[in-house]
Design a protein around this motif. Structure first.
Motif, PDB file in Angstrom:
ATOM      1  N   ILE A 189       0.884  -1.172   0.000  1.00 52.15           N
ATOM      2  CA  ILE A 189       0.000   0.000   0.000  1.00 52.15           C
ATOM      3  C   ILE A 189       0.917   1.216   0.000  1.00 52.15           C
ATOM      4  N   PRO A 190       0.986   1.959  -1.116  1.00 50.84           N
ATOM      5  CA  PRO A 190       2.045   2.974  -1.278  1.00 50.84           C
ATOM      6  C   PRO A 190       1.937   4.161  -0.329  1.00 50.84           C
ATOM      7  N   SER A 191       0.748   4.425   0.197  1.00 47.68           N
ATOM      8  CA  SER A 191       0.629   5.540   1.147  1.00 47.68           C
ATOM      9  C   SER A 191      -0.623   5.343   1.972  1.00 47.68           C
ATOM     10  N   TYR A 192      -0.631   6.009   3.117  1.00 54.97           N
ATOM     11  CA  TYR A 192      -1.801   5.966   3.996  1.00 54.97           C
ATOM     12  C   TYR A 192      -2.292   7.382   4.284  1.00 54.97           C
ATOM     13  N   ILE A 193      -2.508   8.096   3.220  1.00 56.71           N
ATOM     14  CA  ILE A 193      -3.007   9.464   3.374  1.00 56.71           C
ATOM     15  C   ILE A 193      -4.494   9.550   3.037  1.00 56.71           C
ATOM     16  N   GLY A 194      -5.138   8.374   2.957  1.00 56.56           N
ATOM     17  CA  GLY A 194      -6.572   8.348   2.643  1.00 56.56           C
ATOM     18  C   GLY A 194      -7.437   8.681   3.838  1.00 56.56           C
ATOM     19  N   GLY A 195      -6.852   8.671   5.040  1.00 55.40           N
ATOM     20  CA  GLY A 195      -7.599   9.051   6.216  1.00 55.40           C
ATOM     21  C   GLY A 195      -8.591   8.001   6.658  1.00 55.40           C
ATOM     22  N   ILE A 196      -9.479   8.417   7.576  1.00 57.56           N
ATOM     23  CA  ILE A 196     -10.447   7.503   8.165  1.00 57.56           C
ATOM     24  C   ILE A 196     -11.555   7.198   7.163  1.00 57.56           C
ATOM     25  N   SER A 197     -11.955   5.920   7.128  1.00 58.88           N
ATOM     26  CA  SER A 197     -13.132   5.507   6.370  1.00 58.88           C
ATOM     27  C   SER A 197     -13.924   4.545   7.245  1.00 58.88           C
ATOM     28  N   GLN A 198     -15.230   4.786   7.337  1.00 55.52           N
ATOM     29  CA  GLN A 198     -16.090   3.907   8.116  1.00 55.52           C
ATOM     30  C   GLN A 198     -16.808   2.888   7.244  1.00 55.52           C
ATOM     31  N   GLN A 199     -16.351   2.743   6.027  1.00 52.28           N
ATOM     32  CA  GLN A 199     -16.861   1.675   5.173  1.00 52.28           C
ATOM     33  C   GLN A 199     -16.341   0.326   5.679  1.00 52.28           C
TER      34      GLN A 199
END
Length: 995
Positions: free
Chosen positions: A8-18
């Motif tokens: 996973i190239p980055s974790y800048i997607g933030g919070i997701s409650q899906q």
């Protein structure tokens, strides 16, 4: 079964409650105290610097309160302020650079009214707008009213303007204050006949008078044909006609006749009245002309007699007053008597109970000079003669008379409109206005009888405010209310040139023209003002369902410039039309116009013309989304964001493609975190430059954050995350790339600053706590909240307790963990002990848990030779979703959930990081926590921090993916940066074939 790996190239997607299988790669279950960055990865959020305590000022009145309304004011890069309006109407302002309280003065004359206006009960009651050095404050609970100030009413008055000076005219005038009518009579025709009178003319013997009274040359009367002919013909000794003459007679009963005309005998005019009183007969003007011809008649050649044949004509010049048919009066002219009889008259009903002015007509020939002053003097005398006006009531001004009285309206009319123009309170044609008049005189110009919409008022402005020459200027209707009640209108907080602040009422412009129809009161009068906005060089009031714009450049003028015509610079007052109540609460200026927000609808104030004017302005509904009226919409650069709290949770919408025509695009950006927000979010701030939005609920220690990054029309990052603070947030705002937060702990407020932008200042250690740079040029951010630098000179060490300490500064009130961090060695100390150099160097970058002991902050160890930073720890925490094998399908990424995946290990690729820990939770197994710190090296030099710019950490797991939960956590002042993560494991398709 196959062994696979994915990154996973980055974790800048933030919070997701899906659900985890629906999350995009890079999204997280939870992200606390992080700062996503498209360049540097998932950073630990910056620490908060303690600017000052706002609750520990020596003067209690300068301390903040727990329930005041906060606001901010950005002046320039060197001056930013945060202020608070207390519930009781007091105002405090602090400078953001050092938290110093500023001097705030209330205007002494209106201090009580100002405090009353600022008094409020809820946060949203007070709204602010800052323009340059002025902050305008609106109280949503105050109903706007008009004051009792009115356009000064004029006394009963009129102006009689003499249009011209003309011979043979009577300048008549009627003054009245009721409708009682009187009858006037005027002669319209007369007859004139030469008359015989035996007493004063020829006697029975035909003799005129005694010889001693004969004029030079002599003459006598004689019977002709034996009949007494009177003066119809005479015998003369000389060819002379003594009664030839022409004369204009002015007859008033009881008036004196010319004695010379009656051979020196005095006489008066005595009218034989045919009805009424003879004393009513006045000012009858007529001309009698008698011509004669002498012809020889008898006698002898040497001494002939002459006969004079007379012809008499007459002209009625003016019919006078009171004359009726059958009235008779005798007049003399050149020793001849004439009988004048009124043969017809006219009857008129007039209103003139105050004064019926009928002066003598002007001369009927130019043998006598007439002047305007003389005519006006006669009129004035006629007015006074009737006893209802005195000389003090009448003033000669220019070519006219100004007439007034202390009470009781009255009217004036003139039968000779071509000579006298009567100016009362109303005229039909502006051409009737005189060039000279009474200073301050006001007239209503009624352009038509059918409507009042084109009426207007003008006031005479004499030169130098004096009566006489001047100009007529448009004005307001006398008696109308022209001034706003300032106690119910917004007020201003002004930054003075000396740096102090003044709270004062605004000087609102008065209504200068028109009446309530042609220049009506703005629609916010009688309603509450919900918000003030600035748009197209106009000040905008949002009130009830109306949007009211001031005149451009004249921010405090909400009245029409003229009641005669419309102008592009006039006030705009427009209503939002909707099938549901459309109370306007807020707005935001954008390129297409002014975006207006009601509770459940959005409108656009715009124009199709190049000029925004009352004729071109239009307010169109563009969307129907709920809006949280306790917050304000924000600009995201090219789009607009706003909060909705209609449901159980708050939602954040972003509006784009907003045009004058057509529907905009509205997206719910909080959809992926639909249950993250509380319903009562009421504080929102925005940093457009850093593409970050902050939300909070008052008295909560959590900030909800949204960060985005766009490339042209593509949104490359939109990330939700949370920040936890050392206390409860009361207010926050972004000023010059820094987030300022008012944090309350133990009933005390502190002002803290969070620098969103990354800083690098070379090798210098700065006091702003943004960075601490070392000799190897590595940027090191100190991650402590409420942090403050304490120099070595402030520290003290106790050998007995083995503890270092210092006096607790104001502002450290939180119950969270307090730590001290070694900032640097104090190189200013003389001759440092070489035996302790190594120990001193080892302390650089170290931290210790501290506690409050009485009035001190203390911790174990001897740190007295070092500068330290004291503050509160906070946790950087990242919870990863369930690891799934994913495939790229077009532009989408699909998680493969039908197979079996056992994760052997994960590899964290980290950036600048200090101490951190990984937490592995496995179903049915103990939680495994491992603490990681940078490796120690014998080659470290003093004043260098011990962490690496890049590191890969391998975490063994060997667990089925659905039973595995991974958390990355950092509870240390050092940084923590997550770049990417890769995992390795065994994947089995379970022999299912996709169809």
């Amino acid at each position: 079964m196959s062994t696979i790996t994915q990154t996973i190239p980055s974790y800048i997607g933030g919070i997701s409650q899906q659900p985890d299988e629906l999350k995009y790669p890079g999204q997280l279950k939870d992200a606390v105290n992080v700062l996503p960055d498209v360049t540097q990865g998932l950073l630990k959020r910056p620490g908060g610097r303690l600017i000052a305590s706002l609750s520990d000022n020596g003067t209690p009145a300068l301390n903040s309160t727990s329930d005041g309304r906060w606001f901010s004011y950005y002046r320039d890069e060197d001056e930013q302020y945060i202020g608070q309006i207390t519930r009781t109407g007091d105002v405090n302002i602090w400078k953001c650079s050092d938290g110093s309280p500023q001097t705030v003065n209330f205007d002494s004359g209106t201090a009580s009214a100002l405090a009353s206006y600022l008094t409020h009960t809820t946060q949203q009651d007070i709204q602010t707008l800052t323009l340059n050095d002025f902050t305008y404050v609106t109280n949503r609970t105050k109903t706007v009213a008009m004051s009792n100030t009115v356009k000064t009413a004029r006394p009963p008055e009129c102006y009689i303007d003499m249009s011209k000076v003309e011979y043979a005219r009577q300048y008549s005038l009627n003054l009245f204050d009721n409708t009682n009518k009187t009858t006037t009579y005027t002669a319209t025709r007369i007859t004139v006949k030469r008359d015989y009178d035996s007493a004063t003319a020829c006697d029975s013997n035909g003799l005129k008078l005694s010889a001693g009274n004969l004029p030079t040359g002599g003459y006598y009367c004689k019977n002709v044909n034996g009949d007494q002919q009177g003066w119809d013909s005479y015998y003369m000794q000389d060819p002379f006609c003594p009664n030839v003459a022409t004369r204009v007679f002015a007859i008033t009963n009881g008036g004196s006749g010319d004695s010379a005309d009656a051979n020196g005998t005095s006489h008066t005019y005595s009218v034989s009245a045919n009805g009424g009183s003879a004393s009513d007969r006045k000012n009858l003007y007529f001309r009698i002309t008698t011509v004669g011809q002498s012809v020889p008649q008898g006698g002898n050649i040497s001494n002939p007699d002459y006969n004079c044949r007379y012809t008499t004509t007459h002209d009625l010049l003016y019919g006078g007053e009171g004359w009726r048919t059958g009235d008779i009066v005798y007049v003399w002219m050149k020793n001849a008597r004439y009988k004048v009889t009124v043969s017809s008259h006219s009857t008129t009903q007039i209103e003139a109970n105050l004064a019926k002015v009928r002066p003598q007509p002007t001369p009927f020939d130019n043998s006598e000079t007439i002047t305007a002053e003389g005519i006006l003097g006669d009129i004035e005398s006629g007015i006074i003669a009737d006893g209802n006006f005195t000389d003090a009531n009448i003033q000669l001004i220019g070519n006219g008379l100004y007439i007034t009285r202390s009470s009781g309206a009255f009217n004036a009319t003139s039968p000779v409109k071509d000579l006298l123009t009567v100016i009362g309170s109303t005229i039909q044609d502006i051409q009737d206005l005189p060039r000279q008049c009474k200073h301050g005189y006001i007239v209503k110009v009624s352009n038509s009888d059918s409507t009042d919409q084109d009426d207007y008022f003008v006031e005479f402005k004499g030169n130098n405010d004096k009566d006489g020459e001047g100009v007529w200027e448009e004005c307001a209707e006398p008696g109308r209310k022209i001034e706003f009640d300032k106690a119910t209108m917004p007020i201003q907080i002004k930054r003075e040139a000396n740096g102090t602040f003044t709270v004062e009422q605004i000087t609102w412009e008065d209504a200068l023209v028109g009446d309530t129809l042609t220049n009506p009161e703005p629609s916010f009068v009688g309603n509450k003002i919900n918000k003030m906005i600035f748009f197209r060089n106009r000040l905008v009031m949002l009130s009830d369902e109306n949007v009211i714009l001031s005149r451009p450049g004249d921010f405090f003028n909400f009245w029409a410039k003229s009641a005669i015509t419309f102008s592009a610079t006039d006030v705009i007052d427009i209503s939002a039309s909707s099938t549901t109540p459309a109370i306007v609460y807020d707005g935001l200026q954008i390129n297409a116009g002014l975006l207006i927000f009601t509770k459940n609808q959005q409108f656009m104030l715009t124009t199709d013309s190049d000029v925004l004017s009352p004729q071109t302005a239009k307010l169109n509904a563009i969307s129907t989304y709920n809006f949280n009226v306790k917050t304000s919409p924000i600009s995201l650069g090219t789009t607009v964001g706003f909060l909705d709290n209609a449901g159980k949770h708050s939602r954040f919408f972003e509006t784009s493609d907003i045009r004058r025509e057509g529907e905009p695009s509205v997206l719910e950006q909080s959809k992926v975190v639909s249950k993250l927000f509380n319903k009562d979010l009421n504080v929102i701030s925005n940093s457009r430059e850093n593409s970050t939005v902050f939300f909070s609920e008052r008295d909560s220690d959590t900030l909800y954050c949204y960060r985005y990054h766009s490339n042209q029309n593509e949104r490359l990052m939109q990330s939700w995350f949370k920040w936890t603070l050392s206390g409860n947030a009361q207010y926050h705002t972004v000023l010059d790339d820094a987030l300022y937060v008012i944090v309350r702990s133990n009933n005390k407020d502190t002002l803290q600053r969070f620098d969103i932008r990354q800083h690098s200042v070379g090798h210098e250690v700065t006091d702003d706590l943004d960075t601490t740079d070392t000799a190897d040029d590595i940027t090191y951010r100190v991650h402590l909240d409420n942090s403050k630098i304490i120099t070595a000179s402030q520290l003290g060490y106790s050998t007995s307790s083995g503890r270092t300490g210092f006096t607790k500064p104001d502002g450290f009130n939180s119950s969270k963990q307090l730590v001290v961090y070694c900032h640097k060695a104090d190189t200013s100390l003389p001759n440092p002990d070489p035996s302790t150099d190594a120990q001193d160097s080892d302390l650089i970058g170290s931290y210790a848990l501290a506690s409050v002991v009485g009035t001190n902050i203390e911790w174990d160890g001897d740190w007295s030779d070092h500068d330290i930073i004291v503050g509160y720890l906070f946790d950087y925490e990242v919870k990863f979703p369930t690891i799934h094998y994913t495939r790229q399908e077009g532009k989408a990424v699909r998680s493969i959930t039908r197979g079996s995946l056992v994760v052997h290990r994960v590899r964290f690729n980290l950036g600048n990081s200090g101490l951190y820990e990984t937490i592995i939770e496995r179903t049915g197994k103990p939680t495994y926590t491992e603490t990681w710190e940078p490796a120690k090296a014998d080659t470290y030099h003093a004043n260098q921090v011990d962490f690496l710019e890049e590191v890969t950490q391998v975490i063994p797991t060997y667990e089925k993916n659905t039973n595995l939960s991974i958390t990355l956590k950092s509870s240390h002042p050092s940084p923590a940066t997550l770049h990417s993560m890769s995992w390795e494991g065994d994947y089995n398709t379970k022999f299912y074939q996709r169809v």
